[in-house]
Scaffold this motif. Structure first.
Motif, short mmCIF file in Angstrom:
data_model
loop_
_atom_site.label_atom_id
_atom_site.label_comp_id
_atom_site.label_asym_id
_atom_site.label_seq_id
_atom_site.Cartn_x
_atom_site.Cartn_y
_atom_site.Cartn_z
N ALA A 436 40.28 -2.56 -22.68
CA ALA A 436 40.77 -1.74 -23.71
C ALA A 436 39.97 -0.67 -24.54
CB ALA A 436 40.77 -3.11 -24.50
N PRO A 437 40.43 0.47 -25.02
CA PRO A 437 39.55 2.20 -25.77
C PRO A 437 38.30 1.51 -25.93
CG PRO A 437 42.30 1.50 -26.28
CD PRO A 437 42.08 0.21 -25.62
N TRP A 438 37.79 2.85 -25.36
CA TRP A 438 36.18 2.81 -25.74
C TRP A 438 35.83 1.18 -25.34
CZ3 TRP A 438 36.57 7.34 -27.08
CH2 TRP A 438 37.64 7.21 -28.18
N ARG A 439 36.10 0.77 -24.02
CA ARG A 439 35.58 -0.30 -23.35
C ARG A 439 34.89 0.48 -21.49
NH1 ARG A 439 34.16 -5.10 -25.89
NH2 ARG A 439 31.60 -4.62 -24.51
N GLU A 440 34.20 0.94 -21.25
CA GLU A 440 33.98 1.53 -20.60
C GLU A 440 32.73 0.99 -20.29
OE1 GLU A 440 35.88 5.15 -22.52
OE2 GLU A 440 34.70 4.02 -23.23
N ASP A 441 32.17 -0.34 -20.74
CA ASP A 441 31.28 -0.60 -20.13
C ASP A 441 31.47 -1.56 -19.43
OD1 ASP A 441 31.89 -1.56 -22.56
OD2 ASP A 441 30.65 -3.21 -23.47
N LEU A 442 32.97 -2.51 -19.90
CA LEU A 442 33.19 -3.58 -19.04
C LEU A 442 33.38 -2.85 -17.69
CD1 LEU A 442 34.94 -5.55 -21.91
CD2 LEU A 442 32.49 -5.59 -20.90
#
Length: 464
Positions: A436-442
């Motif tokens: 999902a947007p802004w979840r580069e961490d995942l």
């Protein structure tokens, strides 16, 4: 001491900080590698050797004086030649742009990596004006795949994928409008990150399609990818699309694993029927991540069609004066697509934007139930240079647009994606890890877990 150009960037920085090797020696090793290998792969269009050596010597002097060094101290990198590089015209893969005055400043992302201690080696080959999935540039020659130079590197960030895979730079910068980070990552067998639209500033880079353009890094190692991404974050006032969001520290959570995450495999439009290499790669990644369900991302085909129309319309409008005045100086294939875009009815563009927003809203409902989605990155491994057609689900179709079959729907709505490489018996092929947007961490956590398990890793090509 001897130095291996395939050493991960974070380890190079640690060796430089610890005094095990000088930044100058690192720069010299990579410049020598470029001299030897670039004639084979044609990844670099400009080598900034003197600049690199001067910066490296400055890092060594700072260390000798006891000064603190940056997290990427002495790490070489290169940038797709649509990034401004001070002292060079910003070519954007074109004949026309090389007549521009040299850039006065580096692009913001180049500046940020420099500030972290990274050393710029030069500008990289790309498809003309980024309108390309093959890496076959009519003006600078085709960029070639390090794993088989008879094959494509993919585009439009062809030099970025090729240089990173070939050991010419441990980090590189590229752009992705419809798949131009993920396609070369897939074909060249390296990791790539297309961040959320608006996450990284595009200031002082040459545009292609403003409402779809993303910038992001390539690396051979997930820790390097995450480090570069983390260091480049932060809004810039000269890119109004860049969101005012706090810097996301992704490195601390990189090794957290994927336990507890809800992970699914994309079906429907993303089906790999008749694509054995893509099917095998997706299956291997899905198994390691524990993805046990398949979801049909309804509307992905419509989103892809919308991406075609938006790209075609916006880019042709941007290039209209060049088309009127210097049509013969374009690659004919690029020119003809721009000319077609210039004649699209405005109502089609409006409808495409509506379809794009509809698919975005549909995907947000999907992400209420899923954390990560696994999908193929390309329908096949690297085709041969000059190949024009591709057999796709039993039908012969034009190769150039269909290398982006699986990447375009995701670009259209700006989702973050990590492209991860899988090596089978032959050439590499990539898999997309979508969040999902802004979840580069995942995305990065999953990529790191796959690398740790040995399912996804960059391999050194058989080049001298």
């Amino acid at each position: 001491m001897s130095f291996d150009v395939f050493t991960p960037a974070h380890r190079i920085a640690a060796q430089v900080r610890d005094g095990e090797i000088s930044a100058e020696a690192v720069a010299e090793a990579f410049l020598a590698r470029i001299d030897n290998v670039n004639p084979v792969v044609n990844a670099f269009t400009d080598v900034t050797g003197e600049r690199a050596l001067e910066q490296a010597r400055g890092i060594d002097k700072a260390r000798a004086a006891g000064q603190a060094l940056g997290p990427l101290a002495g790490v070489p990198f290169a940038a797709k030649n649509l990034f401004d590089i001070a002292g060079l015209p910003t070519k954007a893969g074109s004949k026309i742009n090389r007549e521009r005055a040299p850039a006065l400043r580096d692009a913001v992302l180049v500046e940020r990596l420099n500030a972290a201690g990274a050393v710029l080696l030069g500008g990289l080959n790309m498809g003309e004006y980024a309108y390309d999935f093959t890496g076959e540039n009519a003006h600078d020659g085709p960029c070639r795949n390090p794993h088989d130079p008879a094959r494509m590197a993919g585009g439009s960030s062809s030099g970025s994928g090729s240089a990173t895979a070939a050991g010419l730079a441990p980090l590189s910068l590229g752009s992705d409008t419809n798949g131009s980070i993920r396609v070369p990552s897939s074909l060249c067998g390296v990791f790539g990150l297309k961040p959320t639209y608006g996450r990284l500033p595009r200031t002082r880079s040459f545009p292609f399609c403003d409402s779809l353009d993303h910038l992001g890094p390539f690396a051979r190692d997930v820790t390097d990818l995450a480090m570069a991404y983390e260091l480049m974050q932060g809004a810039d006032p000269d890119d109004p699309a860049c969101a005012q969001r706090p810097v996301e520290a992704v490195l601390p959570s990189l090794g957290s694993g994927v336990g507890g995450l809800r992970i699914a495999v994309a079906g429907g439009h993303f089906s790999t029927d008749g694509m054995p290499e893509a099917a095998s790669a997706v299956a291997a990644v899905a198994k390691e991540l524990g993805a046990t369900r398949t979801i049909d991302l309804a509307g992905a085909g419509i989103a892809r069609a919308a991406a075609f129309l938006i790209t075609n319309s916006e880019s042709s409008t941007f290039h209209l004066d060049r088309l009127r005045e210097r049509a013969d100086d374009f690659d004919p294939e690029t020119r003809d697509r721009f000319l077609a875009g210039a004649m699209l009815p405005a109502a089609w563009y409006v409808q495409a934007q509506r379809a794009r927003h509809w698919f975005h809203d549909a995907m947000m409902r999907v992400f209420a139930d899923v954390d990560l989605i696994v999908a193929p990155a390309t329908p096949c491994p690297a085709p041969l240079v000059g190949q024009k057609m591709l057999v796709l689900r039993g039908e012969s179709v034009p190769l150039r647009p269909n290398l982006g079959l699986f990447t375009q729907p995701i670009s259209a709505i700006g989702l973050p994606v990590a492209a991860v490489p899988v090596f089978g018996a032959g050439l590499p092929i990539g898999v997309q890890i979508i969040a999902a947007p802004w979840r580069e961490d995942l995305c990065l956590r999953a990529a790191f877990a796959l690398q740790q398990a040995g399912v996804c890793e960059a391999k050194a090509p058989g080049l001298a």
